[in-house]
Design an enzyme around this catalytic site. Structure first.
Site, short mmCIF file in Angstrom:
data_model
loop_
_atom_site.label_atom_id
_atom_site.label_comp_id
_atom_site.label_asym_id
_atom_site.label_seq_id
_atom_site.Cartn_x
_atom_site.Cartn_y
_atom_site.Cartn_z
N HIS A 179 0.91 -1.07 0.12
CA HIS A 179 -0.05 -0.11 -0.12
C HIS A 179 0.91 1.28 -0.10
O HIS A 179 0.80 2.20 -1.01
CB HIS A 179 -0.92 0.01 1.34
N GLU A 180 1.66 1.37 0.85
CA GLU A 180 2.67 2.47 0.92
C GLU A 180 3.65 2.65 -0.18
O GLU A 180 3.99 3.80 -0.60
CB GLU A 180 3.42 2.51 2.15
N HIS A 219 1.81 4.67 -2.97
CA HIS A 219 1.98 6.09 -2.50
C HIS A 219 3.26 6.40 -3.05
O HIS A 219 3.42 7.63 -3.64
CB HIS A 219 1.55 6.19 -0.95
N GLU A 263 -4.71 7.91 -3.00
CA GLU A 263 -5.22 6.44 -2.66
C GLU A 263 -5.59 5.49 -3.89
O GLU A 263 -5.36 4.43 -3.40
CB GLU A 263 -6.53 7.01 -1.57
ZN ZN Z 1 -3.24 5.23 1.85
#
Ligand code: ZN
Length: 494
Positions: A258-259, A262, A288
């Site tokens: 997830h990170e 980003h 996101e």
């Molecule tokens: Zn996030």
């Protein structure tokens, strides 16, 4: 010297100070010694005051006027728009209100944490009522003529988005999710579970290998541990954090993925303009969309499990799963739970949508804090088919409202809708994406995202960037269709 270049210099300094504030925040969460906390408040406060000074200075407004009079190009016009936004934010809220908000929310976080530990909403309600009162005042100050206070708060995270547009999108999403959730619950099929020994060092080594494969530039970033993982920084210095749980290596892996989503976005901004407002990430929703795309559409695909499974067994030996297919099922276990951050893809957006409606009512005044817990529990029962056992698993579970974050929650689901829309387009344009992912090749995916999303910065509106990248308007139907397809097959839904 042109006004455009003077403005660029000015905004360059402002942007640099914001990155300094970000570094202080990163340090506080990852490295700072315990006794540093006392002086860190003063350090962060001094940087915040310098940022506020530059943003509120009338000279910034004058520079914007002058740059606009020159007939600016797209980049300068975007800088002017963003500079005006910052200037309005810094000048519309009276200093007394801003400092009261800062003081109350910094105390509220501790009061919230104690109330959550005691499962006692009444212990937090008066403080939250104070925060809500101040946020209503702040939102009223920020609102442009004709703009609702809640929309003024949303605008901070998702420029141009409105509660009305979000409500319409969510109304199209909610029935499909509630229906899918109910059908999966009826099947009542437990997913396979991991079992084994998962030491810290191999978990972190695997995180690093995944970063390498996805295209994260280690010479422009680093990985550290944090209680609540996050990504911070821009372009040449984009740091990610992760968490390690000896019982649950998937928590580490998916938090990292997830990170990384980003971080790939921040590393992939247009280097020519990345350090100015025009080149920064478009919005929280677009941000996101990148983290969710990597975490869910890619990371929770069968192809990803095929790539990951041999690496898991190599790192940890027997993990209690017989095959990549079992890992895929473990990655996509659907179960009714009360906690948003632990929710699966089917339940997650139901959590977000109820917070959106509750906070919208709190800011408008249609709901008061004294009625919040009852409203939460009633809505939860309706959407999840389960009664909230206590406030810690209900209304007290998220930190957001205690720190004054209103208008932020909906960007999570917006990001999921954007991610599903992008994924549909990517799979049409890269037909062998699954074969590539199964082989650990993620280059074509990143090459697709870079020019279409990452490098566009704020040069177009968030929704426009997604629509132009995908060649279609972002729609909840893409998310529903993808979830129906994946979970329909996994749970044998007719
Ligand atoms: Zn996030």
């Amino acid at each position: 010297v042109t006004a455009a270049s003077e403005l660029a210099d000015y905004l360059g300094r402002l942007s640099a100070l914001e990155r300094v504030a970000g570094l202080l925040g990163w340090d506080q969460e990852t490295q700072m010694p315990l006794r540093g906390a006392a002086q860190r408040g003063a350090e962060a406060g001094a940087v915040a005051a310098a940022i506020h000074g530059l943003a509120s200075d009338p000279r910034l407004a004058d520079l914007c006027d002058a740059a606009e009079a020159e007939g600016p190009d797209l980049r300068t016009a975007t800088d002017v728009r963003e500079a005006r936004r910052m200037h309005a934010r810094a000048t519309r809220v009276p200093a007394t209100l801003a400092s009261e908000l800062a003081a109350v929310t910094s105390q509220a976080q501790g009061i919230w944490a104690r109330a959550r530990a005691a499962k006692d909403f009444a212990g937090f309600a008066p403080t939250l009522a104070h925060v809500v009162l101040l946020k209503r005042s702040e939102a009223a100050c920020l609102a442009a003529p004709g703009q609702s206070p809640y929309n003024a708060l949303i605008d901070d995270f998702e420029p141009g988005m409105t509660a009305e547009a979000l409500a319409e999108m969510f109304a199209a999403l909610r029935p499909g999710l509630v229906d899918l959730r109910g059908r999966i619950a009826e099947v009542a099929r437990p997913a396979p579970q991991l079992a084994g020994t998962f030491d810290h060092a191999p978990q972190l080594a695997l995180s690093r290998r995944i970063g390498e494969a996805l295209g994260y530039d280690w010479s422009a970033g680093r990985l550290d541990l944090a209680v609540h993982p996050f990504c911070s920084g821009r372009l040449g210095d984009v740091r990610i954090t992760t968490r390690v749980d000896a019982e649950d290596p998937l928590g580490n892996i998916y938090s990292t993925v997830h990170e990384l989503g980003h971080a790939l976005y921040e590393q992939g901004l247009d280097p020519e303009i990345a350090l100015t407002p025009a080149g920064a990430a478009a919005s929280m929703g677009v941000h996101e969309s990148q983290s969710r795309l990597y975490e869910n559409q890619i990371g929770r695909s069968r192809a990803f499990a095929q790539w990951l499974y041999p690496q898991l067994t190599e790192a940890f030996g027997d993990v209690g799963l017989a095959s990549a297919e079992e890992l895929h099922r473990a990655n996509n276990a659907v179960a009714t739970g009360f906690i948003r951050t632990e929710a699966d893809e089917v339940h997650y957006n139901l959590h977000v949508m109820m917070r959106f409606e509750l906070e919208r009512a709190l800011i408008s005044g249609a709901l008061e804090v004294e009625g919040l817990e009852a409203a939460w529990n009633a809505r939860f029962l309706e959407d999840f088919g389960a009664a909230v056992p206590d406030a810690a698993q209900g209304v007290l579970q998220d930190v957001h409202w205690s720190v004054g974050l209103f208008g932020y929650f909906p960007t999570y689901t917006l990001g999921n809708v954007y991610a599903a829309t992008l994924d549909a387009a990517i799979r049409a344009e890269i037909p062998d994406l699954d074969e590539q992912v199964a082989a650990g090749e993620f280059g074509a995916l990143l090459d697709w995202l870079r020019p279409r999303v990452h490098r566009r910065g704020k040069l177009a509106a968030p929704e426009t960037i997604i629509a132009e990248a995908a060649g279609r308007k972002p729609e909840p139907a893409f998310l529903i269709a993808a979830l129906e397809r994946k979970f329909g097959e996994l749970y044998d839904l007719g």
